[in-house]
Design an enzyme around this catalytic site. Structure first.
Site, PDB file in Angstrom:
ATOM      1  N   LYS A   1       1.432  -7.399  -3.580  1.00 32.27           N
ATOM      2  CA  LYS A   1       0.764  -8.383  -4.435  1.00 32.27           C
ATOM      3  C   LYS A   1       1.774  -9.220  -5.199  1.00 32.27           C
ATOM      4  O   LYS A   1       1.569 -10.418  -5.388  1.00 32.27           O
ATOM      5  CB  LYS A   1      -0.205  -7.684  -5.396  1.00 32.27           C
ATOM      6  CG  LYS A   1      -1.433  -7.127  -4.687  1.00 32.27           C
ATOM      7  CD  LYS A   1      -2.527  -6.708  -5.652  1.00 32.27           C
ATOM      8  CE  LYS A   1      -3.759  -6.277  -4.871  1.00 32.27           C
ATOM      9  NZ  LYS A   1      -4.864  -5.842  -5.720  1.00 32.27           N
TER      10      LYS A   1
ATOM     11  N   LYS B   1      -6.520  -4.867   6.166  1.00 30.17           N
ATOM     12  CA  LYS B   1      -7.657  -4.327   5.417  1.00 30.17           C
ATOM     13  C   LYS B   1      -8.609  -5.438   4.971  1.00 30.17           C
ATOM     14  O   LYS B   1      -8.151  -6.501   4.552  1.00 30.17           O
ATOM     15  CB  LYS B   1      -7.048  -3.594   4.207  1.00 30.17           C
ATOM     16  CG  LYS B   1      -7.980  -3.231   3.097  1.00 30.17           C
ATOM     17  CD  LYS B   1      -7.237  -2.544   1.966  1.00 30.17           C
ATOM     18  CE  LYS B   1      -7.093  -3.461   0.765  1.00 30.17           C
ATOM     19  NZ  LYS B   1      -7.314  -2.800  -0.528  1.00 30.17           N
TER      20      LYS B   1
ATOM     21  N   LYS C   1     -10.879  -8.041  -1.099  1.00 28.31           N
ATOM     22  CA  LYS C   1     -11.408  -9.109  -1.943  1.00 28.31           C
ATOM     23  C   LYS C   1     -10.414 -10.241  -2.091  1.00 28.31           C
ATOM     24  O   LYS C   1     -10.755 -11.402  -2.042  1.00 28.31           O
ATOM     25  CB  LYS C   1     -11.684  -8.581  -3.349  1.00 28.31           C
ATOM     26  CG  LYS C   1     -12.816  -7.624  -3.456  1.00 28.31           C
ATOM     27  CD  LYS C   1     -13.024  -7.290  -4.940  1.00 28.31           C
ATOM     28  CE  LYS C   1     -13.565  -5.882  -5.101  1.00 28.31           C
ATOM     29  NZ  LYS C   1     -12.641  -4.959  -5.742  1.00 28.31           N
TER      30      LYS C   1
HETATM   31  N1  AQP Z   1     -11.123  -2.352   3.539  1.00 30.03           N
HETATM   32  C1  AQP Z   1     -11.404  -1.211   2.932  1.00 30.03           C
HETATM   33  N2  AQP Z   1     -11.754  -0.131   3.644  1.00 30.03           N
HETATM   34  C2  AQP Z   1     -12.053   1.041   3.028  1.00 30.03           C
HETATM   35  N3  AQP Z   1     -12.022   1.200   1.690  1.00 30.03           N
HETATM   36  C3  AQP Z   1     -11.678   0.147   0.930  1.00 30.03           C
HETATM   37  N4  AQP Z   1     -11.564  -0.032  -0.398  1.00 30.03           N
HETATM   38  C4  AQP Z   1     -11.187  -1.308  -0.639  1.00 30.03           C
HETATM   39  N5  AQP Z   1     -11.046  -1.977   0.505  1.00 30.03           N
HETATM   40  C5  AQP Z   1     -11.350  -1.105   1.510  1.00 30.03           C
HETATM   41  C6  AQP Z   1     -11.827   0.995  -1.396  1.00 30.03           C
HETATM   42  O1  AQP Z   1     -12.789   0.481  -2.309  1.00 30.03           O
HETATM   43  C7  AQP Z   1     -12.603   1.121  -3.562  1.00 30.03           C
HETATM   44  C8  AQP Z   1     -12.664   0.104  -4.671  1.00 30.03           C
HETATM   45  O2  AQP Z   1     -11.567  -0.731  -4.533  1.00 30.03           O
HETATM   46  P1  AQP Z   1     -10.971  -1.632  -5.641  1.00 30.03           P
HETATM   47  O3  AQP Z   1     -11.924  -2.016  -6.650  1.00 30.03           O
HETATM   48  O4  AQP Z   1      -9.647  -1.105  -6.044  1.00 30.03           O
HETATM   49  O5  AQP Z   1     -10.885  -2.796  -4.774  1.00 30.03           O
HETATM   50  P2  AQP Z   1      -9.654  -3.312  -4.197  1.00 30.03           P
HETATM   51  O6  AQP Z   1      -8.715  -2.314  -3.641  1.00 30.03           O
HETATM   52  O7  AQP Z   1      -9.220  -4.234  -5.259  1.00 30.03           O
HETATM   53  O8  AQP Z   1     -10.422  -3.967  -3.068  1.00 30.03           O
HETATM   54  P3  AQP Z   1      -9.844  -5.039  -2.310  1.00 30.03           P
HETATM   55  O9  AQP Z   1     -10.974  -5.787  -1.794  1.00 30.03           O
HETATM   56  O10 AQP Z   1      -8.898  -4.509  -1.341  1.00 30.03           O
HETATM   57  O11 AQP Z   1      -9.130  -5.903  -3.427  1.00 30.03           O
HETATM   58  P4  AQP Z   1      -7.628  -6.257  -3.538  1.00 30.03           P
HETATM   59  O12 AQP Z   1      -7.454  -7.320  -2.556  1.00 30.03           O
HETATM   60  O13 AQP Z   1      -7.546  -6.740  -4.959  1.00 30.03           O
HETATM   61  O14 AQP Z   1      -6.806  -5.055  -3.260  1.00 30.03           O
HETATM   62  C9  AQP Z   1     -11.260   1.833  -3.496  1.00 30.03           C
HETATM   63  O15 AQP Z   1     -11.490   3.216  -3.367  1.00 30.03           O
HETATM   64  C10 AQP Z   1     -10.627   1.291  -2.263  1.00 30.03           C
HETATM   65  O16 AQP Z   1      -9.785   2.241  -1.646  1.00 30.03           O
END
Ligand code: AQP
Length: 331
Positions: free
Chosen positions: A112, A194, A197
């Site tokens: 990031k 993956k 978001k």
């Molecule tokens: N692609 C995925 N497959 C399986 N599990 C996933 N999680 C996130 N993406 C996947 C799981 O969702 C939970 C909440 O995650 P978070 O709020 O930490 O979201 P995140 O990691 O911010 O989700 P994003 O969409 O991947 O956002 P960014 O891009 O900001 O990193 C967690 O348990 C996560 O493992």
């Protein structure tokens, strides 16, 4: 009952299918068998820059979605992280036993910060330490998360062990609870990455609250692989394999059953059927989320009760940590 804790960030207007299949679906199941604590982690949501009005809305939308997806406040404790000040307090203590180099090895931070070098904050750097505090405050035995959180969980375990060794037994050492089949749902347009978001292109991500017709379109235009046969092969056919994983998870069927059903048929058939399944899945969730959002007072009350229950546990753990580390108790 063993205890679980997990959290989700209110960083978007909707959760995506990866959040649900990788994490939240398991949260719903675990509230039946475990003493479950789940939080909307708003402190984490300000590490990358944010809009205050959007954050407040998204925090409520996140809570509403969690309830719509099946969390039951009578069976679990659902709360907002910033309502429990002990998270930030323990986060500070843990940051003082974390090596600078150790924190710098976190892959998510490296990824990031590399993408946004000019706007990278100290908060983004220390985020996994705050996450360790989230978990350790509740003496969680298990932490249901997706694969992307494995390294952060390792850090949490190391910090708990280190604190216990230096200052006396204070924290339970938590284990990751990662559902193997759905640990990493991938981007529909880039099936080796993956679904995320922040990183996915809009067409690569199925948002639970988007127009279902849009979700159907995205599934139908998902990147598939060369060849025509429907096979599960993550390495050579990551696109089709991802669609099969989503299909199996949403219908509670095995991949083998699906392979048999689609033998001799093309990608188009699979996508068309999956698009329908996704639409049928999201529609009632959207309705229920809307209903919760129509009554924000009720929603806020649910979260206030959750915060009170959470604080009762968190304050005991923080008190013990403060005592063991040598802080003078206020009289
Ligand atoms: N692609 C995925 N497959 C399986 N599990 C996933 N999680 C996130 N993406 C996947 C799981 O969702 C939970 C909440 O995650 P978070 O709020 O930490 O979201 P995140 O990691 O911010 O989700 P994003 O969409 O991947 O956002 P960014 O891009 O900001 O990193 C967690 O348990 C996560 O493992």
């Amino acid at each position: 009952r063993p205890r679980v804790l997990s959290g989700i960030q209110p960083t978007a207007d909707s959760f995506h299918l990866g959040n649900y299949l990788g994490a939240v679906r398991n949260w719903v199941a675990l509230q039946e068998t475990h003493d479950a604590y789940y939080c909307v982690v708003d402190l984490h949501a300000i590490t990358m820059g944010h809009d205050p009005v959007a954050l407040r809305n998204r925090t409520r939308i996140s809570a509403a979605q969690l309830l719509a997806l099946g969390l039951d406040p009578d069976r679990c404790t659902l709360f907002v992280q910033s309502h429990v000040p002990e998270h930030a307090q323990l986060g500070w203590v843990l940051s003082c036993i974390t090596g600078f180099g150790e924190a710098g090895r976190m892959v998510q931070f490296k990824d990031k910060s590399a993408k946004a070098a000019d706007t990278t904050t100290v908060g983004l750097f220390t985020y996994p330490i705050l996450q360790a505090a989230d978990i350790l405050l509740y003496q969680a035995d298990q932490v249901p998360v997706g694969e992307d959180q494995r390294q952060h969980l390792e850090l949490t375990r190391d910090l708990a062990q280190r604190f216990n060794t230096r200052f006396g037994r204070t924290f339970t050492i938590p284990s990751p609870f990662i559902l193997k089949d759905t640990a990493k749902i991938t981007d529909l347009q880039d099936p080796t990455a993956k679904m995320s978001k922040s990183a996915s292109s809009p067409n690569g991500i199925i948002e639970l609250l988007e127009d279902p017709a849009r979700s159907a379109k995205k599934i139908k235009s998902a990147v598939t692989d060369t060849g025509r046969e429907i096979l599960y092969d993550e390495e050579n056919k990551p696109g089709v394999s991802n669609l099969l994983t989503i299909y199996a998870a949403l219908t509670m069927r095995t991949i083998d059953e699906l392979l048999e059903q689609y033998e001799g048929r093309g990608y188009g058939d699979l996508k068309k059927d999956l698009a329908e399944i996704v639409v049928d899945f999201v529609k009632p969730i959207q309705e229920r989320t809307r209903a919760y959002l129509e009554d924000p007072d009720h929603l806020d009350k649910v979260l206030a009760v959750g915060a009170e229950k959470a604080r009762a546990v968190a304050s005991v753990t923080l008190g013990e940590a403060y005592q063991n580390i040598g802080f003078l108790s206020p009289t």
